[in-house]
Design a protein around this motif. Structure first.
Motif, PDB file in Angstrom:
ATOM      1  N   GLY A 386       0.800  -1.217   0.000  1.00  0.00           N
ATOM      2  CA  GLY A 386       0.000   0.000   0.000  1.00  0.00           C
ATOM      3  C   GLY A 386       0.830   1.263   0.000  1.00  0.00           C
ATOM      4  N   ASN A 387       2.151   1.139  -0.246  1.00  0.00           N
ATOM      5  CA  ASN A 387       3.010   2.317  -0.292  1.00  0.00           C
ATOM      6  C   ASN A 387       2.966   2.973  -1.674  1.00  0.00           C
ATOM      7  OD1 ASN A 387       3.827   1.825   2.365  1.00  0.00           O
ATOM      8  ND2 ASN A 387       5.547   0.563   1.711  1.00  0.00           N
ATOM      9  N   ARG A 388       3.504   4.170  -1.763  1.00  0.00           N
ATOM     10  CA  ARG A 388       3.371   4.968  -2.984  1.00  0.00           C
ATOM     11  C   ARG A 388       4.226   4.448  -4.137  1.00  0.00           C
ATOM     12  NH1 ARG A 388       0.778   9.777  -2.620  1.00  0.00           N
ATOM     13  NH2 ARG A 388       1.943  10.572  -4.414  1.00  0.00           N
ATOM     14  N   SER A 389       5.212   3.627  -3.854  1.00  0.00           N
ATOM     15  CA  SER A 389       6.105   3.163  -4.925  1.00  0.00           C
ATOM     16  C   SER A 389       5.946   1.679  -5.223  1.00  0.00           C
ATOM     17  CB  SER A 389       7.563   3.440  -4.539  1.00  0.00           C
ATOM     18  OG  SER A 389       7.926   2.634  -3.425  1.00  0.00           O
ATOM     19  N   ASP A 390       4.918   1.040  -4.716  1.00  0.00           N
ATOM     20  CA  ASP A 390       4.849  -0.417  -4.740  1.00  0.00           C
ATOM     21  C   ASP A 390       4.536  -1.024  -6.104  1.00  0.00           C
ATOM     22  OD1 ASP A 390       5.435  -0.544  -2.078  1.00  0.00           O
ATOM     23  OD2 ASP A 390       3.453  -1.180  -1.416  1.00  0.00           O
ATOM     24  N   LEU A 391       3.661  -0.387  -6.877  1.00  0.00           N
ATOM     25  CA  LEU A 391       3.149  -1.011  -8.096  1.00  0.00           C
ATOM     26  C   LEU A 391       4.065  -0.734  -9.286  1.00  0.00           C
ATOM     27  CD1 LEU A 391      -0.659  -0.248  -7.655  1.00  0.00           C
ATOM     28  CD2 LEU A 391       0.646  -2.234  -6.883  1.00  0.00           C
ATOM     29  N   PRO A 392       3.974  -1.527 -10.341  1.00  0.00           N
ATOM     30  CA  PRO A 392       4.872  -1.335 -11.491  1.00  0.00           C
ATOM     31  C   PRO A 392       4.598  -0.015 -12.206  1.00  0.00           C
ATOM     32  CG  PRO A 392       3.855  -3.508 -11.536  1.00  0.00           C
ATOM     33  CD  PRO A 392       3.130  -2.720 -10.492  1.00  0.00           C
ATOM     34  N   PRO A 393       5.625   0.726 -12.572  1.00  0.00           N
ATOM     35  CA  PRO A 393       5.443   1.960 -13.343  1.00  0.00           C
ATOM     36  C   PRO A 393       5.149   1.618 -14.806  1.00  0.00           C
ATOM     37  CG  PRO A 393       7.764   1.536 -13.056  1.00  0.00           C
ATOM     38  CD  PRO A 393       7.046   0.471 -12.278  1.00  0.00           C
ATOM     39  N   ASP A 394       5.114   2.633 -15.652  1.00  0.00           N
ATOM     40  CA  ASP A 394       4.937   2.435 -17.091  1.00  0.00           C
ATOM     41  C   ASP A 394       5.923   1.372 -17.581  1.00  0.00           C
ATOM     42  OD1 ASP A 394       4.926   2.754 -19.945  1.00  0.00           O
ATOM     43  OD2 ASP A 394       4.102   4.767 -19.683  1.00  0.00           O
ATOM     44  N   GLN A 395       5.394   0.398 -18.330  1.00  0.00           N
ATOM     45  CA  GLN A 395       6.184  -0.759 -18.729  1.00  0.00           C
ATOM     46  C   GLN A 395       6.947  -0.565 -20.032  1.00  0.00           C
ATOM     47  OE1 GLN A 395       6.157  -4.103 -16.714  1.00  0.00           O
ATOM     48  NE2 GLN A 395       6.112  -2.177 -15.564  1.00  0.00           N
ATOM     49  N   ARG A 396       6.944   0.636 -20.598  1.00  0.00           N
ATOM     50  CA  ARG A 396       7.620   0.816 -21.877  1.00  0.00           C
ATOM     51  C   ARG A 396       9.110   0.499 -21.803  1.00  0.00           C
ATOM     52  NH1 ARG A 396       4.563   6.248 -24.107  1.00  0.00           N
ATOM     53  NH2 ARG A 396       4.381   6.637 -21.873  1.00  0.00           N
ATOM     54  N   GLY A 397       9.739   0.823 -20.671  1.00  0.00           N
ATOM     55  CA  GLY A 397      11.147   0.475 -20.521  1.00  0.00           C
ATOM     56  C   GLY A 397      11.349  -1.033 -20.517  1.00  0.00           C
ATOM     57  N   GLU A 398      10.524  -1.750 -19.749  1.00  0.00           N
ATOM     58  CA  GLU A 398      10.609  -3.210 -19.708  1.00  0.00           C
ATOM     59  C   GLU A 398      10.255  -3.809 -21.071  1.00  0.00           C
ATOM     60  OE1 GLU A 398      12.190  -4.274 -17.302  1.00  0.00           O
ATOM     61  OE2 GLU A 398      11.010  -4.568 -15.479  1.00  0.00           O
ATOM     62  N   ASP A 399       9.242  -3.238 -21.730  1.00  0.00           N
ATOM     63  CA  ASP A 399       8.858  -3.739 -23.049  1.00  0.00           C
ATOM     64  C   ASP A 399      10.012  -3.618 -24.042  1.00  0.00           C
ATOM     65  OD1 ASP A 399       6.377  -4.121 -21.909  1.00  0.00           O
ATOM     66  OD2 ASP A 399       5.423  -2.421 -22.918  1.00  0.00           O
TER      67      ASP A 399
END
Length: 675
Positions: A386-399
Motif C-alpha cells: 500500500g506504499n506509494r512506490s509499490d506497483l509497477p510503473p509504465d512498462q515501456r522500458g521493460e517492453d
C-alpha cells in the motif's frame, strides 16, 4: 472510515493471558470479550501470528479485535511459539508444531466458561495461511474461517518460488525479515523475570529460514506439508476466501472456489497486501468487518441472515488505468458470479501468429528471446503493502528490453477475468532457462500498464515436483500460467504480450547465459472473457469501512529519509542497483511506554550481461526501549551464487543496554539443482 466507539455489548480486554500447550509451553494471548461473557457465553475468533501482538501488529489489532468483541465475540490474538511474548522457539514457517499448537489453542478457547464452544479463525497472509492449514486438521470446535491474502499451495504462491524459478526478491528479503523477528525478545513487563532466558533460548536456536527454503528447490514433501491443495476434502469448516488484484496471493481464491466441498465464498477486490478495510492503496476500501460479522453470525451463532443465499463469488472488475505506482482508488465494477469456473467467463484463444504481430520474427517466423539481466527492475514490489512506490510503473522500458507481441487496436473491449495461460513452443540454447510473460494494456498514446504476469522455469514444464533439463535446440511445449486478474482492456487499446528470459530481482537467473526461441505459429494465449452483460447488472456494493478506535500511538523520531524505491545504473560497470525501503511503519511510541524504532533496506544488484553477478541483501535494525531497558538488534541477510551453488550469509547482533549480548554469523552453501 467510520470509527465505532459504542457497541451492542460493553467490552473488556485481558492484556496478557497464558494458554498452555500439551508439552507445557505457554503461548501469550490478548483477549477482548464482552463484559458479561461469563453469564452470556460467546463464540470465539482467533488470529494466530508470529508478528508480536505487543507492538508490530498492535495498531491493526486495535482496529478489529475490540470491534468483534463489541458485537458479541471473544476475539483472541495469540503470539505463536517462539514469537512475541510466547515461550519456546520458532523452527520454521508453517511447521507441524505451529499447527499442533493451534489445535491446543482452539481446544482451550472452546473449553472456557465464557465460550459457547464454537470457534472461528481469521488472518491475513501468515494468519490466512494457517487458518486454512488448521482447518485441514479438522479441530471439532472450528466451524468457519476467513482467509485473506493466502494460498492453498505453498510452493506455487508464496515468497520462495514463482513458476518453479527461485524468487530472488523475497527469498532474501522475507527470510531477512523473519530473522529480525526471530531475534526479538519478549517484553519483561509482561512475561516477568524469565524474559532473558526465553530470549537466550530463541537466539541459541536461530536458523535463517532461507537455508531451509533453498534446500527444497522442487515441490517436494516439504512444500506439500501445509498446502491444502493436496487434499481439499480435508477442510469441512466454512471458508470465506479473500484476495486483492494488487497482491500476489489471489489465485487461491479461485482455486478454493473450484475445489472445496466445504461451504465456500470468494471476494477479490483491487487491494494490496492489506485487510480490505485498511486505507492503503489501491482502493476503494469496503466495510470488511461488517461483511465478516455476517459470516461469523451465520456460522457461529446460527443466524439466518442470507449470507449463504447471495452469489458465492464477488470480484472487482478493474477498468483500464494509466500506469502508476499507486492508485488511491481503482476505477471498476463489482461483479457477482454464481461460482468458479463460471459460464459467464468463457475462454477465448488468441494465437501469437494469428492475432498478434511482432517486429522480432525472423524469415522462418521464429522469434529469439535473449534479454539483458536487469530486465525486471520496473517489476514493482512482490507483495505491495500500500506504499506509494509499490506497483509497477509504465512498462515501456521493460517492453523495450523484452520481445513484444501486439494485437491491433481492439474493436471491442476484452474483459479479462481469471488466470490467463500462454502455451508456447520453445527451444533453448542451454539446458536451463526461464521464461517470463507479462500481459500489458497499451493505450493509444503508447503507455503500457501491466495487467498481470507469469513465469516458468522450463525445467518444471512437466511438473513442479521434477526437473527435466532441456536439450539445446530441441523444441518443447510448455504452458505458463499467469496470476489471476480482473481487467478490462477497452476498445482502441492494444493487448501486449512481452517475453523475457530474465526478470531480476523477481527471478534468480540461471548460472549461464541462455536464449530461447519461440515458434509463434504453435503458441497461443488463453484468457477468460467476462460477458459484458455481467458488468451491466446492478450490484449492491459494500458498506463504508468501520473499525474500532485507533490505538493511541505517538509517532517517534522520523527514520532515515530516503526513497522507497530507487533504480541506479552504473555505466562504467554496466551494473544495476535496485534499493527498496519496505516502509512497514517506522518509529513509534506505544501506550505501554515502549519506544519502538525500525529501519529496513533491501538491495539487489546485477550486471546486465552477467547472470552470476546477482546479489540480494536485506538489512534490519530494530530498537526497543522502555525505561532503563534497551535492546538493539541488527541483522543482515545476503545471497550470492556461482554456477553450481548459492552462498547464504546471515549475521545477527543484539545489544542489551551498552553491551553486545549476542552475535553470530551463519554461512551456508547450497547446491543449485535446477534453479
Amino acid at each position: 472510515m467510520r470509527i465505532t466507539t459504542t457497541f451492542p455489548r460493553a467490552t473488556t480486554v485481558w492484556e496478557h493471558v497464558w494458554i498452555p500447550m500439551r508439552d507445557g509451553t505457554q503461548l501469550a494471548a490478548t483477549i477482548w470479550l464482552p463484559e458479561d461473557a461469563a453469564e452470556d457465553p460467546v463464540p470465539v475468533l482467533l488470529e494466530y501470528l508470529p508478528y508480536r501482538r505487543g507492538d508490530w501488529t498492535a495498531p491493526r489489532d486495535a482496529q478489529r479485535h475490540p470491534w468483534y468483541a463489541g458485537h458479541g465475540y471473544a476475539s483472541v490474538r495469540v503470539d505463536m511459539r517462539g514469537s512475541g511474548d510466547s515461550e519456546g522457539v520458532m523452527l520454521d514457517e508453517y511447521h507441524a508444531q505451529e499447527q499442533q499448537d493451534a489445535l491446543d489453542v482452539i481446544a482451550w478457547l472452546a473449553a472456557q466458561p465464557w465460550s459457547t464452544g464454537k470457534v472461528g479463525m481469521f488472518g491475513i497472509s501468515w494468519g490466512g495461511f494457517n487458518a486454512l492449514q488448521v482447518a485441514a486438521e479438522r479441530p471439532p470446535a472450528l466451524k468457519a474461517i476467513v482467509t485473506v491474502c493466502s494460498t492453498d499451495d505453498r510452493y506455487a504462491d508464496d515468497v520462495h518460488y514463482y513458476g518453479g524459478a527461485l524468487l530472488g526478491i523475497d527469498m532474501a528479503a522475507w527470510s531477512g525479515t523473519m530473522l529480525a523477528f526471530q531475534s526479538r525478545p519478549p517484553a519483561p513487563w509482561r512475561v516477568g523475570e524469565d524474559w532473558e532466558p526465553m530470549w537466550k533460548e530463541r537466539m541459541e536456536a536461530l536458523r535463517p529460514f532461507a537455508e531451509i527454503w533453498m534446500s527444497h528447490q522442487e515441490r517436494d514433501d516439504y512444500w506439500r506439508h501445509g498446502s491444502v491443495c493436496e487434499d481439499y476434502r480435508r477442510i469441512d469448516a466454512a471458508v470465506l476466501a479473500v484476495g486483492g488484484w494488487a497482491d500476489p496471493y489471489r489465485n487461491a481464491v479461485l482455486r478454493l472456489m473450484e475445489n472445496l466441498d466445504a461451504p465456500c465464498r470468494g471476494l477479490i477486490g483491487p487491494w494490496s497486501h492489506q485487510y480490505p478495510d485498511i486505507a492503503r492503496t489501491p482502493g476503494p476500501t469496503i466495510g470488511f468487518l461488517q461483511e465478516t460479522l455476517r459470516w461469523w453470525d451465520h456460522w457461529l451463532k446460527g443466524e439466518q441472515n442470507g449470507v449463504m443465499d447471495e452469489p458465492p463469488l464477488h470480484v472487482y472488475q478493474q477498468e483500464s488505468a494509466r500506469p502508476a505506482t499507486h492508485y488511491p482508488e481503482r476505477p471498476g465494477t463489482w461483479v457477482a458470479l454464481p461460482g468458479w469456473p463460471a459460464a459467464e467467463v468463457p475462454e477465448r484463444t488468441l494465437g501469437l501468429a494469428r492475432d498478434f504481430r511482432t517486429l522480432a520474427a525472423g524469415a522462418d517466423g521464429h522469434v529469439v528471446v535473449d534479454t539483458p539481466q536487469h530486465t525486471g527492475v520496473d517489476a514493482g514490489r512482490w507483495f505491495p503493502f500500500g506504499n506509494r512506490s509499490d506497483l509497477p510503473p509504465d512498462q515501456r522500458g521493460e517492453d523495450g528490453r523484452s520481445v513484444v507481441f501486439d494485437t491491433g487496436p481492439l474493436g471491442t473491449g476484452l474483459n479479462i477475468l481469471g488466470m490467463p495461460r500462454l502455451r508456447l513452443r520453445v527451444a533453448a540454447s542451454a539446458p536451463r532457462a526461464n521464461v517470463m510473460v507479462r500481459l500489458c494494456d497499451v493505450a493509444p498514446d503508447g503507455s503500457s500498464t501491466l495487467i498481470t504476469r507469469g513465469a516458468l522455469n522450463l525445467a518444471r514444464r512437466n511438473g513442479m515436483d521434477r526437473a527435466d533439463e532441456l536439450t539445446p535446440g530441441e523444441w518443447v511445449d510448455a504452458e505458463v500460467e499467469l496470476t489471476a486478474i480482473g481487467w478490462t482492456v477497452p476498445a482502441g487499446h492494444r493487448l501486449r504480450i512481452a517475453l523475457s528470459t530474465t526478470y531480476w530481482p523477481w527471478l534468480w537467473p540461471h548460472g549461464e547465459h541462455v536464449a530461447v526461441t519461440v515458434d509463434p505459429a504453435a503458441s497461443e494465449l488463453i484468457v477468460g472473457d467476462l460477458a459484458a452483460s455481467s458488468l451491466l447488472r446492478a450490484h449492491p456494493g459494500f458498506g463504508e469501512p468501520e473499525q474500532a478506535a485507533a490505538l493511541p500511538i505517538v509517532a517517534g523520531p522520523p527514520p532515515v529519509v530516503r526513497p522507497e524505491r530507487e533504480v541506479r545504473y552504473e555505466p562504467e560497470t554496466e551494473r544495476w542497483v535496485l534499493t527498496v525501503d519496505p516502509n512497514y511503519g517506522g518509529n513509534r511510541v506505544f501506550p505501554d511506554g515502549l519506544n519502538y524504532r525500525e529501519t529496513a533496506l533491501e538491495r539487489y544488484t546485477i550486471a546486465e550481461d552477467d547472470p552470476l553477478s546477482a546479489t540480494a541483501e536485506s538489512q534490519w535494525t530494530i530498537g526497543l526501549e522502555r525505561g532503563d531497558w534497551r535492546v538493539v538488534i541488527d541483522t543482515t541477510s545476503l545471497i550470492t551464487a556461482t554456477a553450481t551453488h548459492f552462498t547464504l550469509t546471515n549475521t545477527v547482533r543484539a545489544t542489551l543496554g551498552d553491551k553486545v549480548w549476542f552475535e553470530r554469523t551463519f554461512v551456508k552453501d547450497i547446491d543449485r539443482s535446477s534453479v
